[in-house]
Design a protein around this motif. Sequence first.
Motif, PDB file in Angstrom:
ATOM      1  N   LEU A  53       0.843  -1.201   0.000  1.00 24.71           N
ATOM      2  CA  LEU A  53       0.000   0.000   0.000  1.00 24.71           C
ATOM      3  C   LEU A  53       0.875   1.246   0.000  1.00 24.71           C
ATOM      4  CD1 LEU A  53      -2.718  -0.847   2.687  1.00 24.71           C
ATOM      5  CD2 LEU A  53      -2.996  -0.858   0.214  1.00 24.71           C
ATOM      6  N   THR A  54       0.385   2.293  -0.652  1.00 26.49           N
ATOM      7  CA  THR A  54       1.110   3.560  -0.598  1.00 26.49           C
ATOM      8  C   THR A  54       0.920   4.175   0.777  1.00 26.49           C
ATOM      9  OG1 THR A  54      -0.779   4.835  -1.389  1.00 26.49           O
ATOM     10  CG2 THR A  54       0.726   3.956  -3.070  1.00 26.49           C
ATOM     11  N   LYS A  55       1.696   5.192   1.105  1.00 24.93           N
ATOM     12  CA  LYS A  55       1.568   5.833   2.419  1.00 24.93           C
ATOM     13  C   LYS A  55       0.176   6.415   2.601  1.00 24.93           C
ATOM     14  CE  LYS A  55       6.403   6.842   3.199  1.00 24.93           C
ATOM     15  NZ  LYS A  55       7.439   7.852   3.303  1.00 24.93           N
ATOM     16  N   HIS A  56      -0.357   6.993   1.526  1.00 24.92           N
ATOM     17  CA  HIS A  56      -1.696   7.585   1.592  1.00 24.92           C
ATOM     18  C   HIS A  56      -2.753   6.507   1.840  1.00 24.92           C
ATOM     19  CE1 HIS A  56      -5.133  10.092   0.741  1.00 24.92           C
ATOM     20  NE2 HIS A  56      -5.527   9.236  -0.183  1.00 24.92           N
ATOM     21  N   GLU A  57      -2.669   5.398   1.104  1.00 22.84           N
ATOM     22  CA  GLU A  57      -3.641   4.313   1.258  1.00 22.84           C
ATOM     23  C   GLU A  57      -3.569   3.703   2.660  1.00 22.84           C
ATOM     24  OE1 GLU A  57      -3.733   2.691  -3.364  1.00 22.84           O
ATOM     25  OE2 GLU A  57      -2.311   1.840  -1.921  1.00 22.84           O
ATOM     26  N   ALA A  58      -2.368   3.579   3.193  1.00 17.49           N
ATOM     27  CA  ALA A  58      -2.197   2.980   4.516  1.00 17.49           C
ATOM     28  C   ALA A  58      -2.735   3.890   5.618  1.00 17.49           C
ATOM     29  CB  ALA A  58      -0.728   2.678   4.769  1.00 17.49           C
TER      30      ALA A  58
END
Length: 128
Positions: free
Chosen positions: A99-104
């Motif tokens: 997951l990207t930082k934003h998604e996480a």
Amino acid sequence: MPMKSDDIKAAQLWTKSKEDLVKQVDELKNELTNLRVQKIVGGNNTKLTKIHDVRKSVARTLTIINAKQRQQLRLFYKTKKYMPLDLRAKKTRAIRRRLTKHEASLKTEKEKKKNIYFPQRKYAIKVR
């Protein structure tokens, strides 16, 4: 006048335009065919060793052409939403799927409500 293959340096090639580089590759390939003919006819050993240098110069020039082309493609796709697979960062398969930082950092509605209605309690510890 064909280029002398032993004086071709990669640093010099970066400053040339694509047309010049393609012309240079054609000249080098012509020189290579001439050297191969001389080899069959029975030329001296200095010509035979030059075949190696010319082949390496062709490879060097083609490498610069491809690198410049990839550089231009990277600039073109920089603002686009998607990038071709061969231009993307390789990394590892696991990192690419992570997951990207934003998604996480995203929270579900249920999690948001839970944090609002049941916030983290603050405790003060009494020292004796």
